[in-house]
Design a protein around this motif. Structure first.
Motif, short mmCIF file in Angstrom:
data_model
loop_
_atom_site.label_atom_id
_atom_site.label_comp_id
_atom_site.label_asym_id
_atom_site.label_seq_id
_atom_site.Cartn_x
_atom_site.Cartn_y
_atom_site.Cartn_z
N HIS A 32 -5.79 38.12 -5.11
CA HIS A 32 -6.23 37.06 -6.02
C HIS A 32 -7.36 37.57 -6.90
O HIS A 32 -8.52 37.16 -6.74
N PRO A 33 -7.06 38.46 -7.88
CA PRO A 33 -8.13 39.05 -8.71
C PRO A 33 -8.60 38.15 -9.85
O PRO A 33 -9.61 38.47 -10.48
N LYS A 34 -7.89 37.05 -10.12
CA LYS A 34 -8.27 36.20 -11.24
C LYS A 34 -9.07 34.99 -10.76
O LYS A 34 -8.97 34.60 -9.60
N PRO A 35 -9.85 34.39 -11.66
CA PRO A 35 -10.60 33.18 -11.27
C PRO A 35 -9.68 32.12 -10.70
O PRO A 35 -8.56 31.93 -11.17
N LYS A 36 -10.19 31.40 -9.72
CA LYS A 36 -9.40 30.41 -9.02
C LYS A 36 -9.37 29.11 -9.80
O LYS A 36 -10.36 28.68 -10.37
#
Length: 320
Positions: free
Chosen positions: A214-218
């Protein structure tokens, strides 16, 4: 093991809620370090095989995304591999089979899997055998910086963005880290950490996906804004267990990061269910605006608190 979720991760009464840093024993956005023993340095649970399989997929399809290392970290990487191998040798539950000095994981048909190729960086090889991600921090005149990492399961941050950055840069958006006391405490811990010490800490957030990479903003699904008990069914408490230790040869600091994904709906089945639901709600309501924004929970706090209240009430009624 009672059920398999769509992503292939096992959840049952044994696995869920091993670590509950939201239970009131720890405060969010604090250092919260505690001593750990060598025997519990690396964790093995029911997600062992699917998590290693997911690592294998990422290393095959997106290696530059999940692995980066400075050229001068070769010796430190070897230290990490030696530490991991030494620890796993005392863990026959995880690896009863060894070949060429390295653990071997096999399918039921006997075929070896998860083996590294010739000349593979040793930090990457070490990461293949364990559920934890591995991060090396190295001292410089400007402080410690991220010198190498195999980061397959980031919690809303990108290795490409953070590689080579200092602790200040890595934590740029963490509330109060660089402007408050937390960053100063961490700097002193890094400065004084002894090779004989092994420390652990925890943090938590809430996700609506079981995807570990999950490398992107949540961004949570808007459907939970209705505050209903049913809205909790798609949510997971994502707990990070971090450990740190100083490598005796290089002097680098090794972080391990282990992800636990606990379905909020399963809180009702835990013996501490009512207490955990209540403490999670209290910690959620106690977060500042900046802390809520960092966790991606600002628009959802009231709805989540309402749903957790309904869960606690339903559980109390069931126990009556």
């Amino acid at each position: 093991m009672e059920e398999v979720l769509a992503s292939g991760f096992w959840f049952g009464a044994v696995m869920a809620f091993l670590h509950t840093p939201y239970d009131g024993s720890k405060q969010p956005f604090s250092v919260g370090l505690e001593p750990a023993g060598e025997a519990e340095w690396l964790e093995t649970d029911e997600a062992f095989l699917p998590q290693l399989a997911r690592k294998q997929d990422l290393l095959a399809s997106a290696r530059e995304t999940v692995f980066q290392a400075k050229e001068d970290t070769v010796d430190a990487q070897r230290e990490v591999l030696d530490l991991v191998v030494s620890n796993l040798r005392s863990r026959p539950d995880a690896y009863p089979d060894w070949s060429g000095g390295l653990p071997v994981l096999r399918h039921e048909n006997g075929e070896a899997v998860f083996a590294g190729g010739p000349g593979e960086p040793e930090l990457l090889t070490a990461s293949r055998f364990i559920q934890e991600d591995l991060v090396l921090m190295r001292k410089s005149d400007a402080g410690y910086y991220l010198a190498a990492a195999c980061l397959c399961f980031p919690s809303s941050w990108s290795l490409a963005d953070k590689f080579g950055q200092s602790m200040h840069g890595i934590h740029e958006h963490v509330p109060d880290f660089n402007t408050g006391r937390m960053g100063q405490v961490v700097a002193r811990i890094f400065q004084n950490l002894q090779t004989s010490q092994l420390l652990a800490r925890y943090n938590w957030s809430i996700y609506d996906t079981l995807e570990l990479h999950h490398p992107k903003p949540k961004s949570l699904s808007p459907q939970i804004l209705d505050g209903s008990l049913a809205s909790l069914g798609a949510l997971f408490i994502r707990v990070e267990r971090q450990t740190l230790r100083r490598l005796p040869g290089s002097g680098d600091i090794l972080f391990t990061i282990k992800i636990h994904h606990d379905p909020i709906s399963q809180l009702q089945r835990d013996p501490r269910g009512c207490a955990l639901v209540g403490s999670l709600r209290e910690q959620l309501l106690g977060l500042s605006a900046d802390q809520l924004a960092y966790k991606g929970l600002m628009p959802f706090r009231d709805a989540l608190a309402s749903a957790l209240s309904r869960m606690a009430a339903a559980e109390s009624e069931a126990l009556a």
